[in-house]
Design an enzyme around this catalytic site. Structure first.
Site, mmCIF file in Angstrom:
data_model
loop_
_atom_site.group_PDB
_atom_site.id
_atom_site.type_symbol
_atom_site.label_atom_id
_atom_site.label_comp_id
_atom_site.label_asym_id
_atom_site.label_seq_id
_atom_site.Cartn_x
_atom_site.Cartn_y
_atom_site.Cartn_z
ATOM 1 N N GLU A 288 -57.657 -82.365 -32.033
ATOM 2 C CA GLU A 288 -57.919 -81.123 -31.293
ATOM 3 C C GLU A 288 -57.533 -81.200 -29.822
ATOM 4 O OE1 GLU A 288 -61.607 -83.640 -31.346
ATOM 5 O OE2 GLU A 288 -60.169 -82.907 -32.820
ATOM 6 N N ASP A 330 -19.696 -85.671 -15.759
ATOM 7 C CA ASP A 330 -18.445 -85.679 -15.005
ATOM 8 C C ASP A 330 -18.397 -87.009 -14.273
ATOM 9 O OD1 ASP A 330 -16.103 -85.004 -13.813
ATOM 10 O OD2 ASP A 330 -16.863 -83.282 -12.706
ATOM 11 N N ASP A 693 -62.950 -88.533 -28.002
ATOM 12 C CA ASP A 693 -61.798 -87.955 -27.313
ATOM 13 C C ASP A 693 -61.823 -88.196 -25.800
ATOM 14 O OD1 ASP A 693 -60.377 -86.989 -29.441
ATOM 15 O OD2 ASP A 693 -61.348 -85.020 -29.441
#
Length: 859
Positions: A288, A330, A693
């Site tokens: 989540e 380049d 978390d």
């Protein structure tokens, strides 16, 4: 004073009337008036989301399918008057999302400040003087000066124009640039037919013009379209992988939830409690915090890259930078120093000539198009020799474009003196308009022998690394306006030899890029001989060179086969550059393109990672994903390192959270079938997710193993799936050991069982983070400071949790000391086994087998 009504047909009104309506004049607005209008009209930004950003982010979070599931669960609890459970669920939702939003806003603000460093700017006339202002500060009534490379900042009507061509495909879909000039057009003219107008977001391809700004921001044609169509930028490869990963999770969620719900109802478990449990399982499996981790990690990566001189304009490009395996560039200013020196000016016989230098000096001094290094070198060399343009008068200019590859100036020495045309440009394009050669007063026909002699000199100089331009002149009849048709029957005067030495240290940088798995290809408009010389001088192995003419003869399928084998693409035009990028992408490569000119814009847009420089033309910077503050490949190499760290930490979160959550969910689903009660309440599952978390917010700043950074990485859904299943099942095995231990030690007492399992489940999730975050043995890879500190703090809190008085609201009780010791012992054993399984796993994953071997040798 107000902007003209959006629907007023200003394109069919006389310029004086439009100026009067806007209360402006040919000398532009006053500085004070412009500032007042900026306050009244606001910034010249389309779709500015700054206002209400917090509410917008909160709404996006709430509308997440996972959050909706939880809100439905809380609502069911309220209907059943289970106010405590409902409050806890909503509180956890609120706290988690507020923390996520705060972090995302900080990230967004930091990135916004970085982007402002490389914002496009426009030259405006205010108080009769030139001022350079950000495009955001342009207001109605401003007089703006536009030239090749300019990004048109807002909608306006032309006051003056000279050979002015604009690419407006973004609005009208027209393939080629269209010419714009002052005048009146029909009031019924469509957007594409308004040849006297310029529009926001279009780009100037050649020529110059002065325009009066009429509409800004949302009132522009671009703004009106944007209100109807919110076009999302193309998905990056990483985002496509994320979508596939989401699909995998949804399948697993559906299987688990439906199975658990059906089985528990069949065993006559409490229906509402089972429903809440099944929903919590679905949410518990999901990562989540991934959106927040995603945003924080990218923003942190952008800030760190800014410290290295790389400004990120589009955050999602960081992932592609980490995955990039081909870089097209380049040569000027990248492989070379970018400090162009005029080495010599020679007549057509190859003898040094001040006459040639003087003609080039007049051409370079009077041209008003795009500033460039070649003209600067000419001016510096001529003025060092005491030359001056004070005795000459400019009559007209025929601007440079990428088809003619020439620039012409008409000058005279006085009012009654005959005018003459001086043309400078690519040698072959100059010879196309020449019929004679001139040396002093000696003029001869440019026959085949003379052309062969010129070509021979050109080839010799090119092989030595010189960029060779030609210069020609002719006398003209006096007239009001001169154009491209006057570039004919000219006399070839001689050569300009420019030299740009290789960048010191570029060999080492290229070696470093190759070690990172990034292959370099040169794409240039210069001739193949110069391109080969530069490539070989910086240590590139030139396997094959392909020219623009060869490209024209190849169909798309043939180019797909050959493009990966070519080292240098030379003498190519802007559309061919884009075609090369698309061909490389078609063969499965993640392609970066480094460019800074108008002709680079199509390739920059097509590339997976468009890279420009701070001194590039506006259109190149606007299209680019990344802007280098220094035109230096070493800076880009460091940026690739940062990009790979960013990708690594994002994938690391996915590995950690999916494996741990999958194991816990499987364990709970199976346990729910055999226990006479639900193994964990919904609020306990959510609390577990919330606490586990917290340390993971530090993943954005975690240290990354050097082995990960040494090779491009791309999404591997199969590996993620195998990782999740392997380590999830290992977790489940120890969960079942925990079940057995708890049933033996505390019996079938729901509160004691749930408390014990909660503690073990959370401890294993926290410690597994430190184990699987690295390929190395976990004790030989130092985690980030926040990740380690937060993990330690949450572990201490977890062990203390059963003994805190407030935990009764979550349904926890105090655990016997013997139970706590047993749980800690199981956790330690789990860490040891997981470390062993990790080594076996990486040894047998073919995609990363070489990586494991590298780690083993180094540790």
């Amino acid at each position: 004073m107000n902007q003209l009504d959006t629907y007023l047909q200003y394109w069919c009104l006389p310029v004086d009337e439009v100026l009067k309506t806007l209360a402006s004049c040919q000398k532009g607005l006053s500085v004070s008036d412009a500032e007042e209008r900026l306050q009244n009209f606001g910034s010249n930004i389309v779709n500015d989301h700054k206002q209400g950003e917090f509410l917008r982010l909160l709404l996006n979070k709430i509308l997440s399918p996972l959050i909706i599931i939880l809100i439905v669960a809380a609502s069911i609890a309220m209907v059943l008057h289970d106010w405590l459970d409902a409050t806890i669920i909503l509180a956890i939702i609120f706290i988690s999302n507020i923390l996520s939003i705060i972090q995302e806003r900080r990230a967004s603000n930091a990135v916004g400040k970085l982007r402002s460093q490389v914002s496009a700017k426009t030259t405006v006339i205010r108080d009769g003087q030139k001022h350079i202002v950000p495009n955001d500060n342009v207001v109605p009534g401003d007089i703006v000066l536009l030239a090749a490379g300019s990004l048109v900042p807002a909608d306006g009507i032309l006051l003056e124009a000279k050979d002015f061509f604009v690419s407006q495909a973004i609005l009208t879909g027209e393939t080629f640039p269209v010419e714009k000039q002052p005048g009146l057009v029909s009031k019924d003219a469509s957007l594409a037919e308004r040849s006297n107008c310029v529009f926001m977001g279009t780009t100037v391809r050649s020529g110059r013009a002065t325009a009066l700004i009429v509409h800004t921001a949302g009132d522009t044609a671009y703004g009106q379209i944007s209100k109807k169509l919110m076009l999302a930028p193309p998905e990056t490869e990483f985002e496509r992988g994320l979508k596939r990963f989401g699909g995998l999770l949804i399948k697993i969620m559906l299987i688990i939830v439906v199975s658990v719900l059906a089985a528990n109802i069949m065993f006559r478990k409490p229906t509402i409690e089972t429903l809440l449990f099944a929903m919590a399982l679905a949410v518990g499996l999901s990562p989540e915090l991934l959106p927040a981790i995603f945003s924080i990690t990218l923003a942190r990566g952008a800030k760190d890259m800014a410290k290295r001189g790389v400004i990120v304009r589009r955050l999602s490009a960081i992932e592609n930078l980490g995955s990039m395996d081909i870089l097209c560039t380049d040569k000027t200013g990248t492989l070379t120093e970018g400090i162009v020196k005029l080495d010599d000016t020679l007549d057509y016989k190859g003898v040094s000539s001040d006459t040639v230098l003087h003609l080039a000096y007049l051409n370079s001094s009077f041209q008003t198009g795009l500033d460039n290094l070649l003209d600067t070198a000419v001016i510096q060399r001529a003025e060092a020799k005491g030359m001056s343009v004070s005795d000459y008068y400019k009559l007209d200019e025929i601007p440079y474009d990428f088809v003619r590859k020439r620039l012409s100036i008409t000058v005279s020495t006085g009012k009654d003196a005959p005018p003459f045309l001086i043309t400078k440009g690519a040698l072959q394009n100059i010879l196309e308009v020449c019929t004679h050669v001139q040396n002093g007063n000696n003029v001869t026909v440019l026959d085949d022998n003379a052309r062969a002699d010129i070509d021979h000199r050109f080839s010799d100089w090119s092989q030595q690394g010189y960029r060779v331009l030609g210069i020609a002149q002719k006398s003209l009849q006096a007239k009001a306006v001169y154009g491209r048709l006057d570039e004919d029957a000219m006399a070839f005067m001689g050569f300009l030899l420019f030299f740009d030495p290789p960048e010191p240290g570029v060999r080492q940088t290229l070696d470093g890029l190759r070690r990172l798995g990034v292959n370099i290809k040169i794409i240039t408009g210069d001739n193949r001989l110069v391109a080969r010389h530069v490539a070989e001088s910086v240590g590139m192995s030139v396997n094959r060179i392909m020219t623009g003419k060869e490209l024209l003869s190849l169909n798309d399928e043939s180019l797909w086969q050959q493009a990966p084998l070519v080292t240098v693409f030379a003498e190519v035009d802007p559309n061919q550059k884009e075609r090369i990028i698309l061909a490389l992408q078609k063969t499965g490569h993640v392609v970066g393109y480094l460019g800074d000119g108008i002709n680079d814009a199509p390739a920059l847009y097509a590339a997976d990672v468009g890279i420009s420089v701070d001194k590039a033309v506006d259109v190149a910077k606007e299209v680019a994903d990344l802007v280098l503050l220094e035109h230096d490949l070493e800076v880009l190499r460091q940026g690739i390192d940062e990009g790979r760290r960013t990708v690594s930490n994002t994938l690391k979160y996915i590995f950690i959270t999916t494996s741990a959550n999958f194991g816990n969910m499987i364990s709970m689903a199976i346990a729910s079938l055999y226990l006479p009660f639900i193994p964990l309440l919904a609020k306990q599952i959510l609390l577990n997710n919330f606490l586990s978390d917290i340390p993971l917010l530090g993943i954005a700043g975690d240290n990354v193993d050097r082995e990960w950074e040494n090779t491009p990485h791309r999404w591997n859904i199969r590996m993620i799936r195998n990782f999740m299943i392997t380590f999830g099942l290992v977790s489940s095995v120890f969960d079942f050991i925990t079940f057995w231990a708890l049933l033996r030690m505390v019996g079938k007492v729901p509160e004691l069982f749930r408390t014990g399992w909660f503690v073990e489940s959370l401890l294993t999730e926290l410690l597994i983070t430190l184990v699987v975050r690295t390929y190395r043995p976990f004790y030989k890879s130092r985690p980030g400071r926040f990740l380690f500190s937060a993990t330690l703090v949450v572990m201490i809190f977890t062990i203390s949790l059963p003994f805190l008085p407030i935990v009764t609201i979550f349904g926890f009780v105090a655990l016997p000391v013997s139970v706590m010791v047993a749980l800690i012992g199981i956790t330690v054993l789990y860490v040891i086994v997981t470390e062993m399984i990790k080594r076996i796993f990486y040894r047998h994953i073919d995609r990363y087998g070489f990586l494991y071997a590298t780690i083993k040798r180094q540790t």
